[in-house]
Design an enzyme around this catalytic site. Structure first.
Site, PDB file in Angstrom:
ATOM      1  CE  LYS A  68      -2.465  -1.145   3.432  1.00 28.89           C
ATOM      2  NZ  LYS A  68      -3.439  -1.660   4.416  1.00 28.89           N
ATOM      3  CD  GLN A 112      -3.678  -4.335   7.048  1.00 23.68           C
ATOM      4  OE1 GLN A 112      -3.541  -3.234   6.533  1.00 23.68           O
ATOM      5  NE2 GLN A 112      -3.720  -5.448   6.351  1.00 23.68           N
ATOM      6  CG  ASP A 135     -10.593  -1.085   4.437  1.00 27.41           C
ATOM      7  OD1 ASP A 135      -9.981  -1.474   3.430  1.00 27.41           O
ATOM      8  OD2 ASP A 135     -10.143  -1.155   5.596  1.00 27.41           O
TER       9      ASP A 135
HETATM   10  N1  LIG Z   1      -8.764  -3.129   6.619  1.00 25.61           N
HETATM   11  C1  LIG Z   1      -8.256  -4.019   5.754  1.00 25.61           C
HETATM   12  N2  LIG Z   1      -8.467  -3.872   4.425  1.00 25.61           N
HETATM   13  C2  LIG Z   1      -7.953  -4.768   3.542  1.00 25.61           C
HETATM   14  O1  LIG Z   1      -8.147  -4.616   2.313  1.00 25.61           O
HETATM   15  C3  LIG Z   1      -7.159  -5.863   4.030  1.00 25.61           C
HETATM   16  C4  LIG Z   1      -6.974  -5.946   5.422  1.00 25.61           C
HETATM   17  N3  LIG Z   1      -7.549  -5.048   6.247  1.00 25.61           N
HETATM   18  N4  LIG Z   1      -6.240  -6.950   5.946  1.00 25.61           N
HETATM   19  C5  LIG Z   1      -5.515  -7.877   5.120  1.00 25.61           C
HETATM   20  C6  LIG Z   1      -6.205  -8.118   3.801  1.00 25.61           C
HETATM   21  C7  LIG Z   1      -5.281  -8.702   2.761  1.00 25.61           C
HETATM   22  N5  LIG Z   1      -5.209  -7.733   1.706  1.00 25.61           N
HETATM   23  C8  LIG Z   1      -4.365  -7.824   0.606  1.00 25.61           C
HETATM   24  C9  LIG Z   1      -4.401  -6.923  -0.429  1.00 25.61           C
HETATM   25  C10 LIG Z   1      -3.522  -7.015  -1.491  1.00 25.61           C
HETATM   26  C11 LIG Z   1      -2.593  -8.019  -1.548  1.00 25.61           C
HETATM   27  C12 LIG Z   1      -1.648  -8.085  -2.691  1.00 25.61           C
HETATM   28  O2  LIG Z   1      -1.354  -7.106  -3.321  1.00 25.61           O
HETATM   29  N6  LIG Z   1      -1.154  -9.277  -3.031  1.00 25.61           N
HETATM   30  C13 LIG Z   1      -0.217  -9.428  -4.110  1.00 25.61           C
HETATM   31  C14 LIG Z   1       1.151  -9.932  -3.692  1.00 25.61           C
HETATM   32  C15 LIG Z   1       1.328 -10.339  -2.282  1.00 25.61           C
HETATM   33  C16 LIG Z   1       2.671 -10.940  -1.943  1.00 25.61           C
HETATM   34  O3  LIG Z   1       3.619 -10.815  -2.732  1.00 25.61           O
HETATM   35  O4  LIG Z   1       2.744 -11.538  -0.869  1.00 25.61           O
HETATM   36  C17 LIG Z   1      -0.817 -10.376  -5.143  1.00 25.61           C
HETATM   37  O5  LIG Z   1      -1.816 -11.029  -4.849  1.00 25.61           O
HETATM   38  O6  LIG Z   1      -0.284 -10.449  -6.233  1.00 25.61           O
HETATM   39  C18 LIG Z   1      -2.543  -8.939  -0.534  1.00 25.61           C
HETATM   40  C19 LIG Z   1      -3.427  -8.848   0.527  1.00 25.61           C
HETATM   41  C20 LIG Z   1      -5.965  -6.648   2.027  1.00 25.61           C
HETATM   42  N7  LIG Z   1      -6.583  -6.808   3.211  1.00 25.61           N
END
Ligand SMILES: Nc1nc(=O)c2c([nH]1)NC[C@@H]1CN(c3ccc(C(=O)N[C@@H](CCC(=O)O)C(=O)O)cc3)C=[N+]21
Length: 298
Positions: A68, A112, A135
């Site tokens: 982020k 988060q 969010d």
């Molecule tokens: N209030 C809140 N809002 C959220 O939106 C929220 C949260 N809490 N808690 C955790 C989860 C998880 N989450 C992710 C978002 C993007 C990737 C992301 O960009 N992943 C990449 C790479 C990840 C890597 O390399 O490990 C992909 O899928 O290609 C991962 C996990 C948002 N969340």
């Protein structure tokens, strides 16, 4: 002619799905946000600002927080981080949220999840000013989506809809199956698909005959958090498959909820993991933060 031993797997259509490249689409969207930010800044507005609050040290959350911050830099959004040990009291967190609500220099507030078990996440989310709820988790924003008047939309389901748009396939009247009924993925994804006038079935852990429901689906959205939960041979030939799962395997690699190698031989379009829905979530967060800053500072 095929050589022996190179036959396509049983059940294969001999086709291979087109990939929905979430990383690329998200880069484009973040670039668009950047242009809009630059335009506002050129017109004497301050840059949008996103406050990210992390309590405790969930390793998955740490990756998300890092990605982020990078996205904020690319988008020209100021990112403010607040990190606390898991021992932080709920009252202290609520006080921080209230002070961010009041702070005119802050446009977006993201707490988060998951929060430590001694905290009531609903109470924390309800304390966020709905106009700063980037969010889209506050009951106000969820209710607006349910009433066909979305304001700040939950990032992951919104990212799913942007990917579906990229296929060029008209969703009106299509049979969509959402697997998982969580507040952050399944439920809002179902509301988004309904808003797009698909016929929506929401499946969950007590659903009977899940495989049959998936077999009938033109669009499958999986958000359960279990590797290979959706078997590839359930996918109807030509269906669109959106895999919201991000599961870390024992070898450290990421995988989704869908048995990708088989599903891709049947689907028309499919999202990879990583590089699919995850980056879209972050792009939609950048968009929401920009939109919140415009709403708050017209
Ligand atoms: N209030 C809140 N809002 C959220 O939106 C929220 C949260 N809490 N808690 C955790 C989860 C998880 N989450 C992710 C978002 C993007 C990737 C992301 O960009 N992943 C990449 C790479 C990840 C890597 O390399 O490990 C992909 O899928 O290609 C991962 C996990 C948002 N969340």
């Amino acid at each position: 002619m095929r050589e022996s031993g190179s036959f396509a797997p049983i059940g294969s259509t001999g086709m291979s799905a087109q990939l929905l490249d979430g990383k690329q689409i998200s880069t484009e969207i973040i670039g668009e946000v950047r242009s809009k930010v630059d335009f506002r800044v050129a017109n004497a507005f301050r840059a949008p600002a996103l406050a990210v609050v992390l309590v405790g040290d969930d390793p998955a959350s740490a990756v998300y927080v890092r990605n982020k911050k990078k996205a904020c830099e690319s988008a020209g959004i100021r990112s403010l981080s607040y990190e606390f040990p898991a021992s932080l009291s709920e009252d202290a967190l609520l006080d921080l949220v209230r002070s961010l609500n009041e702070d005119p220099a802050v446009d977006g507030i993201l707490v988060q999840l998951p929060l430590p078990s001694h905290m009531n996440a609903e109470r924390v989310i309800e304390t966020i000013n709905p106009l700063k709820d980037v969010d889209g988790f506050h009951p106000y924003n969820f209710g607006r989506l349910a009433l066909k008047m979305p304001l700040l939309r939950p990032c992951t389901p919104h990212g799913v809809m942007v990917m579906l748009e990229k296929t060029g396939v008209d969703l009106v009247g299509k049979d969509a199956v959402v697997i998982g009924a969580s507040n952050i993925v399944g439920r809002p994804a179902a509301l988004e698909l309904l808003l797009a006038r698909a016929t929506v079935t929401i499946c969950h852990s007590r659903t009977r005959d899940l495989a049959d429901k998936v077999r009938a689906a033109d669009v499958v959205v999986a958000g359960v958090g279990i590797p290979n939960f959706v078997q590839g041979d359930w996918i109807k030939p030509g269906a669109i498959v959106i895999d919201v799962g991000i599961n870390r395997q024992a070898d450290g690699k990421l995988c989704g909820d869908v048995q990708f190698d088989i599903a891709r031989t049947r689907a028309s379009w499919i999202t990879p993991v990583p590089g699919g829905v995850g980056p879209m979530t972050i792009a939609m967060l950048m968009r929401n933060t920009f939109d919140a800053s415009v709403n708050l500072n017209p």
